[in-house]
Motif scaffolding. Structure first.
Motif, mmCIF file in Angstrom:
data_model
loop_
_atom_site.group_PDB
_atom_site.id
_atom_site.type_symbol
_atom_site.label_atom_id
_atom_site.label_comp_id
_atom_site.label_asym_id
_atom_site.label_seq_id
_atom_site.Cartn_x
_atom_site.Cartn_y
_atom_site.Cartn_z
ATOM 1 N N ALA A 194 0.893 -1.166 0.000
ATOM 2 C CA ALA A 194 0.000 0.000 0.000
ATOM 3 C C ALA A 194 0.930 1.214 0.000
ATOM 4 C CB ALA A 194 -0.874 -0.015 1.245
ATOM 5 N N ALA A 195 0.437 2.373 -0.407
ATOM 6 C CA ALA A 195 1.304 3.558 -0.412
ATOM 7 C C ALA A 195 0.498 4.797 -0.085
ATOM 8 C CB ALA A 195 1.970 3.717 -1.777
ATOM 9 N N LEU A 196 1.202 5.774 0.477
ATOM 10 C CA LEU A 196 0.568 7.073 0.705
ATOM 11 C C LEU A 196 0.286 7.722 -0.647
ATOM 12 C CD1 LEU A 196 -0.092 9.292 2.877
ATOM 13 C CD2 LEU A 196 2.183 10.204 2.363
ATOM 14 N N CYS A 197 1.263 7.604 -1.554
ATOM 15 C CA CYS A 197 1.106 8.163 -2.898
ATOM 16 C C CYS A 197 2.208 7.624 -3.801
ATOM 17 C CB CYS A 197 1.173 9.691 -2.864
ATOM 18 S SG CYS A 197 2.734 10.311 -2.231
ATOM 19 N N VAL A 198 2.017 7.833 -5.099
ATOM 20 C CA VAL A 198 3.085 7.549 -6.064
ATOM 21 C C VAL A 198 3.510 8.892 -6.638
ATOM 22 C CG1 VAL A 198 3.690 6.407 -8.230
ATOM 23 C CG2 VAL A 198 2.090 5.290 -6.644
ATOM 24 N N VAL A 199 4.787 9.205 -6.499
ATOM 25 C CA VAL A 199 5.316 10.492 -6.972
ATOM 26 C C VAL A 199 6.145 10.251 -8.226
ATOM 27 C CG1 VAL A 199 6.751 12.477 -6.365
ATOM 28 C CG2 VAL A 199 5.378 11.352 -4.618
ATOM 29 N N LYS A 200 5.925 11.103 -9.252
ATOM 30 C CA LYS A 200 6.602 10.866 -10.542
ATOM 31 C C LYS A 200 7.375 12.110 -10.983
ATOM 32 C CE LYS A 200 2.422 8.320 -11.645
ATOM 33 N NZ LYS A 200 1.192 8.321 -12.407
ATOM 34 N N GLY A 208 11.687 -5.881 -4.325
ATOM 35 C CA GLY A 208 12.432 -4.685 -3.900
ATOM 36 C C GLY A 208 11.711 -3.387 -4.195
ATOM 37 N N GLN A 209 10.875 -3.395 -5.227
ATOM 38 C CA GLN A 209 10.202 -2.170 -5.683
ATOM 39 C C GLN A 209 8.810 -2.013 -5.094
ATOM 40 O OE1 GLN A 209 10.520 -4.988 -7.212
ATOM 41 N NE2 GLN A 209 9.056 -5.373 -8.830
ATOM 42 N N THR A 210 8.400 -2.953 -4.231
ATOM 43 C CA THR A 210 7.032 -2.923 -3.691
ATOM 44 C C THR A 210 7.045 -2.339 -2.280
ATOM 45 O OG1 THR A 210 6.734 -5.015 -4.869
ATOM 46 C CG2 THR A 210 4.960 -4.340 -3.399
ATOM 47 N N PRO A 211 6.187 -1.345 -2.000
ATOM 48 C CA PRO A 211 6.150 -0.779 -0.646
ATOM 49 C C PRO A 211 5.563 -1.778 0.351
ATOM 50 C CG PRO A 211 4.383 0.132 -1.991
ATOM 51 C CD PRO A 211 5.214 -0.711 -2.906
ATOM 52 N N ASP A 212 5.737 -1.516 1.635
ATOM 53 C CA ASP A 212 5.154 -2.419 2.636
ATOM 54 C C ASP A 212 3.640 -2.165 2.730
ATOM 55 O OD1 ASP A 212 4.716 -0.207 4.227
ATOM 56 O OD2 ASP A 212 6.356 -0.615 5.608
ATOM 57 N N SER A 213 2.991 -2.804 3.692
ATOM 58 C CA SER A 213 1.519 -2.720 3.725
ATOM 59 C C SER A 213 1.005 -1.596 4.621
ATOM 60 C CB SER A 213 0.948 -4.060 4.202
ATOM 61 O OG SER A 213 1.519 -4.372 5.454
ATOM 62 N N GLN A 259 4.295 4.593 3.061
ATOM 63 C CA GLN A 259 5.486 4.783 2.228
ATOM 64 C C GLN A 259 5.135 5.487 0.910
ATOM 65 O OE1 GLN A 259 7.357 0.826 1.998
ATOM 66 N NE2 GLN A 259 8.423 1.305 3.915
ATOM 67 N N ILE A 260 6.174 6.122 0.340
ATOM 68 C CA ILE A 260 5.968 6.854 -0.919
ATOM 69 C C ILE A 260 6.682 6.108 -2.039
ATOM 70 C CG2 ILE A 260 6.617 8.980 -2.138
ATOM 71 C CD1 ILE A 260 6.406 10.329 0.677
ATOM 72 N N VAL A 261 5.960 5.732 -3.073
ATOM 73 C CA VAL A 261 6.615 5.118 -4.228
ATOM 74 C C VAL A 261 7.139 6.255 -5.102
ATOM 75 C CG1 VAL A 261 6.281 3.736 -6.317
ATOM 76 C CG2 VAL A 261 5.171 3.049 -4.179
ATOM 77 N N LEU A 262 8.449 6.210 -5.391
ATOM 78 C CA LEU A 262 9.068 7.238 -6.236
ATOM 79 C C LEU A 262 9.319 6.607 -7.603
ATOM 80 C CD1 LEU A 262 10.394 10.144 -6.143
ATOM 81 C CD2 LEU A 262 12.554 8.947 -5.800
ATOM 82 N N SER A 263 8.435 6.899 -8.547
ATOM 83 C CA SER A 263 8.579 6.308 -9.887
ATOM 84 C C SER A 263 9.513 7.170 -10.723
ATOM 85 C CB SER A 263 7.218 6.209 -10.578
ATOM 86 O OG SER A 263 7.433 5.895 -11.943
ATOM 87 N N LEU A 264 10.523 6.521 -11.316
ATOM 88 C CA LEU A 264 11.500 7.258 -12.131
ATOM 89 C C LEU A 264 11.134 7.241 -13.611
ATOM 90 C CD1 LEU A 264 13.892 8.567 -10.627
ATOM 91 C CD2 LEU A 264 13.064 6.585 -9.390
ATOM 92 N N GLN A 265 9.928 6.740 -13.937
ATOM 93 C CA GLN A 265 9.600 6.515 -15.345
ATOM 94 C C GLN A 265 9.553 7.789 -16.189
ATOM 95 O OE1 GLN A 265 6.146 4.008 -14.741
ATOM 96 N NE2 GLN A 265 7.140 2.328 -15.825
ATOM 97 N N LYS A 266 9.310 8.941 -15.526
ATOM 98 C CA LYS A 266 9.231 10.170 -16.326
ATOM 99 C C LYS A 266 10.602 10.831 -16.507
ATOM 100 C CE LYS A 266 4.399 11.346 -15.899
ATOM 101 N NZ LYS A 266 3.405 12.395 -15.614
ATOM 102 N N LEU A 267 11.602 10.242 -15.875
ATOM 103 C CA LEU A 267 12.972 10.746 -16.069
ATOM 104 C C LEU A 267 13.554 9.911 -17.198
ATOM 105 C CD1 LEU A 267 14.028 12.861 -14.055
ATOM 106 C CD2 LEU A 267 15.531 11.109 -13.150
#
Ligand SMILES: Cc1cc2nc3c(=O)[nH]c(=O)nc-3n(C[C@H](O)[C@H](O)[C@H](O)COP(=O)(O)OP(=O)(O)OC[C@H]3O[C@@H](n4cnc5c(N)ncnc54)[C@H](O)[C@@H]3O)c2cc1C
Length: 463
Positions: A35-41, A74-79, A83-91
């Motif tokens: 689960a995550a607080l948010c995904v930041v891109k 490794g890329q999955t947040p805890d439950s 936690q904040i997922v920091l997606s690097l896909q837009k870089l």
């Protein structure tokens, strides 16, 4: 926090909607759900830096993510949902291609397939290659020190990396991008971030090595009586072809049977059934056909190393050979439950390891089907075990710990590694603690504490 994150990256780049976040919260094998607080891109290095500085200030945990194809969670947040997922896909820009220096500088979110295509566009070759290349990113490849099918000729992601730009937990940027082949000025900080699985910093860009582009390839599907013969064939091919040997993969009959059962548009390339197969690929850097491959196969058959062999007669047939190899994990999934291991042992020990591990597993669970396949040229075997025919999937998977204990005990006996190329993540974190040298672990923790004293970067992974 959400408001301040939105100020940095723009509201459109902060996802909080469960439907929008869903794709970031579970991984390909469906073993971990977070689960995550948010995904930041973030869209720039400066934004990554400001996001991390903010998270560090308030102690918010950050889980870096690229293409979300990693196989150890490794890329999955805890439950917790905090936690904040920091997606690097837009870089995702290719900053520079320098064919004269044989280098390319790319941002972390560029997919591996795009890097390969960009290299080809300037008549160069980037050899990292794996089945997830259309979705995985260079940032993820470096962070897991990915291997793939060409390690035998070019090494893992670390060997292909000249320099790394990374953002530290406190937001400072380590500018390690470099085209230098030689630079003995102290600790190699770039390589520290390679294989760190996002626990020491966030990779934002890397300078990669480029190579001469192969002009012709010869791809062979070779039948073998046993794994000892596969080892002999590898030795013969290596001695004969040297650097022209680009891949050496092994496939047991049980794996081929699974693929033939579950994949469409494939057939057995050989007319008779054999216990083992090797998929071998040679490259030529000249614009002429590769006659040496046929001669080598003839020599292998004459000297009783190989039972039979076929060379791909077209690009289409080459693709079919590779599909037979790359579809194995998917075929296992369709067959039911599989308990998976990504191990390496010294090359010469591969036959003995596979024979012993298979026997132990079959004794533990009668009817269980060991499916050991993969990068034999690197001593890296995916020692997967598929459930007995007709068994209950969940009851079989419940024995994952028991099976793994046997396999990993044997890995230790053969002085191998519990993770050859997929990394540690969540899946093998506790196992690492019991298998790695305690002083090495202590040094790893010291480095982690020095670079990330508040422990905000990918907590609960690796260490
Ligand atoms: C079908 C399939 C085949 C595969 N075949 C192979 C194979 O042959 N060989 C092999 O080695 N692997 C293989 N893999 C797994 C491999 O690790 C990943 O495909 C790839 O290297 C991960 O890249 P990614 O961008 O998807 O990273 P993710 O899955 O998003 O992340 C992986 C790890 O890297 C971290 N990370 C991601 N980006 C960054 C960044 N920019 N900075 C810091 N940390 C970051 C994450 O936190 C996580 O710990 C395969 C996976 C699949 C699904």
């Amino acid at each position: 926090l959400l408001a301040r994150l939105s100020e940095i990256v723009g509201a459109r780049n902060v996802a909080v909607d469960p439907a929008e976040m869903a794709g970031y919260l579970q991984e390909p094998r469906d073993l971990y759900h977070g689960a995550a607080l948010c995904v930041v891109k973030p869209e720039s290095v400066d934004q990554v830096s400001r996001v991390l500085a903010l998270c560090n200030e308030i102690g918010a945990a950050v889980v870096p993510q690229g293409g979300n194809t990693g196989l150890v969670g490794g890329q999955t947040p805890d439950s917790s949902g905090s936690q904040i997922v920091l997606s690097l896909q837009k870089l995702n820009s290719i900053r520079e291609i320098d064919p004269a220096s044989d280098t390319m500088t790319v941002e972390a979110g560029v997919t591996l397939a795009r890097v390969q295509e960009a290299a080809e566009s300037v008549d160069r070759y980037f050899p990292l290659s794996l089945a997830a290349e259309g979705s995985c990113t260079i940032g993820g490849n470096l962070s897991t020190n990915a291997g793939g099918v060409h390690v035998v000729a070019y090494g893992s992601a670390r060997d292909l990396t000249l320099g790394v730009e990374a953002v530290l937990a406190d937001g400072r940027i380590v500018s390690g991008l470099s085209k230098l082949r030689k630079d003995n000025t102290g600790y190699d900080l770039s390589h520290l971030f390679v294989g760190a699985e996002g626990t020491l910093g966030v990779i934002t860009a890397a300078t990669l090595k480029l190579f001469a582009r192969p002009r012709a390839r010869a791809t062979a599907f070779v039948a073998l009586a046993d794994l000892g013969k596969a080892f002999d064939l590898f030795a013969l091919a290596k001695a004969d072809a040297g650097a022209a040997l680009q891949a050496f993969e092994i496939i047991p009959r049980v794996a081929l049977d699974l693929v033939l059962r579950h994949a469409s548009s494939v057939r057995d390339p050989l007319s008779n059934m054999h216990p083992w197969y090797a998929l071998i690929e040679f490259a030529s850097f000249k614009d002429e056909p590769l006659d040496g491959a046929a001669e080598l196969l003839a020599k292998a058959i004459q000297s009783d190393i190989a039972r039979d062999a076929v060379l791909a007669a077209s690009l289409q047939q080459r693709a079919v050979f590779w599909r037979l190899r790359e579809f194995i994990p998917e075929a296992q999934t369709r067959e039911g439950g599989s308990i998976k291991h990504d191990i390496s042992v010294p090359l010469a020990c591969v036959p003995a390891f596979v024979e012993e591990a298979s026997r132990l597993v079959e004794t533990l669970i009668p009817g269980a089907r060991p499916v050991p396949f993969g990068h034999m040229g690197d001593g890296n075997i995916h020692f997967n075990v598929t459930q007995p025919v007709g068994a209950d999937k969940q009851s079989f998977l419940a024995r994952w710990g028991e099976v793994s204990e046997i396999v990993h005990r044997l890995v230790k006996k053969y002085q191998g590694s519990i993770s050859a190329e997929h990394g540690i993540g969540q899946l093998k974190r506790d196992l690492l603690r019991t298998t790695k040298d305690p002083v090495s672990l202590d040094v790893m923790r010291t480095i982690k504490n020095a670079l990330d004293p508040k422990g905000i970067l990918n907590p609960g992974k690796l260490l």
